[in-house]
Design a protein around this motif. Sequence first.
Motif, mmCIF file in Angstrom:
data_model
loop_
_atom_site.group_PDB
_atom_site.id
_atom_site.type_symbol
_atom_site.label_atom_id
_atom_site.label_comp_id
_atom_site.label_asym_id
_atom_site.label_seq_id
_atom_site.Cartn_x
_atom_site.Cartn_y
_atom_site.Cartn_z
ATOM 1 N N ARG A 178 10.312 85.582 8.229
ATOM 2 C CA ARG A 178 9.046 85.770 8.947
ATOM 3 C C ARG A 178 7.989 86.381 8.051
ATOM 4 O O ARG A 178 6.827 85.969 8.051
ATOM 5 N N VAL A 179 8.363 87.384 7.270
ATOM 6 C CA VAL A 179 7.409 88.025 6.357
ATOM 7 C C VAL A 179 6.966 87.029 5.290
ATOM 8 O O VAL A 179 5.778 86.972 4.945
ATOM 9 N N SER A 180 7.888 86.217 4.792
ATOM 10 C CA SER A 180 7.531 85.196 3.792
ATOM 11 C C SER A 180 6.533 84.204 4.362
ATOM 12 O O SER A 180 5.578 83.808 3.689
ATOM 13 N N GLU A 181 6.729 83.824 5.618
ATOM 14 C CA GLU A 181 5.811 82.880 6.248
ATOM 15 C C GLU A 181 4.430 83.510 6.432
ATOM 16 O O GLU A 181 3.405 82.852 6.233
ATOM 17 N N VAL A 182 4.370 84.781 6.784
ATOM 18 C CA VAL A 182 3.084 85.469 6.934
ATOM 19 C C VAL A 182 2.382 85.559 5.580
ATOM 20 O O VAL A 182 1.167 85.341 5.489
ATOM 21 N N VAL A 183 3.134 85.860 4.539
ATOM 22 C CA VAL A 183 2.549 85.930 3.191
ATOM 23 C C VAL A 183 1.974 84.569 2.800
ATOM 24 O O VAL A 183 0.858 84.474 2.277
ATOM 25 N N ARG A 184 2.715 83.490 3.074
ATOM 26 C CA ARG A 184 2.239 82.146 2.751
ATOM 27 C C ARG A 184 0.966 81.821 3.528
ATOM 28 O O ARG A 184 -0.003 81.316 2.960
ATOM 29 N N ARG A 208 4.958 77.600 -0.893
ATOM 30 C CA ARG A 208 5.917 78.507 -0.253
ATOM 31 C C ARG A 208 5.721 79.916 -0.795
ATOM 32 O O ARG A 208 4.952 80.123 -1.738
ATOM 33 N N ALA A 209 6.412 80.851 -0.168
ATOM 34 C CA ALA A 209 6.368 82.238 -0.623
ATOM 35 C C ALA A 209 7.767 82.829 -0.507
ATOM 36 O O ALA A 209 8.521 82.487 0.414
ATOM 37 N N GLU A 210 8.098 83.696 -1.438
ATOM 38 C CA GLU A 210 9.378 84.404 -1.412
ATOM 39 C C GLU A 210 9.094 85.895 -1.465
ATOM 40 O O GLU A 210 8.261 86.349 -2.249
ATOM 41 N N VAL A 211 9.797 86.652 -0.627
ATOM 42 C CA VAL A 211 9.617 88.096 -0.571
ATOM 43 C C VAL A 211 10.938 88.742 -0.945
ATOM 44 O O VAL A 211 12.010 88.294 -0.508
ATOM 45 N N SER A 212 10.883 89.804 -1.742
ATOM 46 C CA SER A 212 12.110 90.512 -2.117
ATOM 47 C C SER A 212 12.695 91.214 -0.897
ATOM 48 O O SER A 212 12.017 91.435 0.110
ATOM 49 N N ALA A 213 13.954 91.587 -0.986
ATOM 50 C CA ALA A 213 14.655 92.194 0.149
ATOM 51 C C ALA A 213 14.053 93.530 0.562
ATOM 52 O O ALA A 213 14.084 93.893 1.741
ATOM 53 N N ASP A 214 13.473 94.274 -0.385
ATOM 54 C CA ASP A 214 12.872 95.564 -0.050
ATOM 55 C C ASP A 214 11.387 95.447 0.319
ATOM 56 O O ASP A 214 10.709 96.451 0.517
ATOM 57 N N LEU A 215 10.860 94.215 0.401
ATOM 58 C CA LEU A 215 9.465 93.920 0.760
ATOM 59 C C LEU A 215 8.461 94.548 -0.210
ATOM 60 O O LEU A 215 7.323 94.801 0.148
#
Length: 187
Positions: free
Chosen positions: A8-14, A38-45
């Motif tokens: 969800r956070v990756s989609e918001v970033v994209r 696309r966007a990728e977010v690390s596990a710790d955001l």
Amino acid sequence: MKSHRLARVSEVVREVAAEAILFELKDPRVKKNVTVTRAEVSADLQHAKVFVSVMGTEKQQSLTMYGLQSAAGFVQTRLAKRLTTRYVPHVTFIKDDGIKKSAEIARLLREALGPPTDTPAVENVVEDDDEEFEDDDEDEIDDDDVDDDDDDEDDDEEDDDVTDESTVKAEVPSTPRASPADGSADR
């Protein structure tokens, strides 16, 4: 961290990065030839990688990527307004060549297979179909000029059937409305 939250956070970033690049960014180096894939977010955001596809020459691509790197803070500010997390991810733009590679593979496949030999090319089919339609129109005009009395009688019978059905529907009486049980409608 749960994978659905990262997604969800990756989609918001994209979404935020795409909106900021397309509608809000005024850097002349970044034109409308950028697509956020696309966007990728690390596990710790803490970090976010935003993959972008840039169309144009190699010089235009490098110039656009340079403009995007300098606009990363602007995109990060827009992201901070949208996210309600403790940390706002540090945004990094990465050039994604996936779309160009897929277009190149499609081109190579078309060249390798060549045009099909048993069926005509699409352009020829369209032209042939247009000619057939033109010929059919001329034939229909010739047929209409000839008056057949049998055909006119059949058409009249079909029109009568349609008229009979519509009159049947019109002749069905409507049911009267029921009055309330207390008899207030009689007054």
